[in-house]
Write a protein that holds these residues in place. Structure first.
Motif, short mmCIF file in Angstrom:
data_model
loop_
_atom_site.label_atom_id
_atom_site.label_comp_id
_atom_site.label_asym_id
_atom_site.label_seq_id
_atom_site.Cartn_x
_atom_site.Cartn_y
_atom_site.Cartn_z
N LYS A 67 -28.05 32.28 20.83
CA LYS A 67 -28.45 30.82 21.27
C LYS A 67 -29.79 31.07 22.12
CE LYS A 67 -24.96 29.63 23.73
NZ LYS A 67 -23.87 29.21 24.38
N TYR A 94 -26.57 34.50 24.24
CA TYR A 94 -25.85 34.72 23.14
C TYR A 94 -24.31 34.05 23.17
CZ TYR A 94 -23.87 38.69 25.69
OH TYR A 94 -23.28 39.51 26.59
N ASP A 95 -23.69 33.76 22.13
CA ASP A 95 -22.35 33.34 22.25
C ASP A 95 -21.66 34.21 21.47
OD1 ASP A 95 -20.08 31.43 22.67
OD2 ASP A 95 -20.60 30.43 20.79
N ARG A 126 -17.55 34.78 19.51
CA ARG A 126 -16.68 34.11 19.10
C ARG A 126 -15.56 35.18 17.99
NH1 ARG A 126 -17.98 28.34 19.27
NH2 ARG A 126 -18.95 28.39 21.05
N VAL A 173 -13.75 28.93 25.34
CA VAL A 173 -15.22 28.11 25.27
C VAL A 173 -15.47 27.59 26.92
CG1 VAL A 173 -15.42 28.27 22.96
CG2 VAL A 173 -14.90 26.10 24.31
N SER A 183 -16.51 35.44 26.12
CA SER A 183 -15.55 34.67 25.61
C SER A 183 -14.13 35.63 25.50
CB SER A 183 -15.75 34.21 24.09
OG SER A 183 -14.58 33.45 23.63
#
Length: 220
Positions: free
Chosen positions: A140, A144-145, A147, A170, A212
């Motif tokens: 992002k 960063y993300d 999942r 989230v 996460s």
């Protein structure tokens, strides 16, 4: 006879190389492995439900008092796990008893006891990191993300119902949500997020450490 046996073996070897890989190999092989990993969290949540069940009326206390044998905090569910099940300590199982407005965590001997004329909320939650091999990392603008991978989400779909409060966590606008495989978001109550007055490793700590996490929430 021996010549025919050699020839048949040779033709079988050629066929093995030429036959296409099954289209459902991912579904048939990899997803069950993800399911087995996911079960380490789900089984602990189910064990927590049994823990609370056996420490409430009619198994604990009497009809007039309706006391319960637990309070807010992390619980040890090892005695309620299936025989031979390996307890993964990365997953924490905790009880949170809250007031009617869900503004604070109640602690002490009668924290989770429901007294006539008052209302209390009792939440059971199990949470822990998404295993590295089942992570999907998205870049992002501001970092960063993380999942669960498509395989882990497929495992969730196979293992739990569409309305179950289980999935990945989230952070949106300062609030935490558990998102299930249908994309349904379940808000984590703020007292549970803030973990104020509790000594256990909270879900917010898990997010801070791993970006996460997986979580399974149940109202009891």
């Amino acid at each position: 006879m021996y010549l025919w046996l050699v020839l048949a073996t040779f033709l079988a070897m050629i066929a093995a190389y030429l036959l296409p890989i099954r289209a459902d190999t991912q579904e048939a092989v990899i997803v069950p492995v993800a399911q087995a990993r996911l079960m380490q969290m789900i089984v602990k949540e189910e064990a927590g439900k049994q823990f609370m069940h056996e420490r409430a009326y009619p198994y604990y206390s009497n009809d007039s008092e309706r006391k319960v044998g637990y309070t807010s905090g992390e619980i040890d569910v090892s005695d309620y796990l299936p025989f031979g099940f390996i307890d993964n300590n990365e997953y924490v199982t905790a009880i949170y008893c809250m007031d009617e407005a869900m503004t604070q965590i109640l602690t002490g001997e009668d924290a989770c006891r429901r007294i006539e004329g008052t209302k209390k909320w009792r939440m059971l939650i199990t949470y822990g990191p998404i295993p590295e091999q089942w992570q999907s990392i998205n870049l992002k603008n501001n970092g960063y993300d993380i999942r669960p991978s498509a395989d882990m989400m497929a495992a969730l779909r196979k293992q739990v119902g569409r309305n179950e409060m289980v999935g990945y966590v989230v952070n949106e606008g300062g609030k935490l949500y558990v998102v299930n495989y249908e994309g349904i978001k379940f808000e984590v109550p703020q007292p549970v997020v803030n973990n104020i007055g509790m000594s256990n490793y909270g879900i917010k700590d898990c997010i801070n450490d791993h970006v996460s996490c997986l979580a399974y929430m149940s109202w009891r």
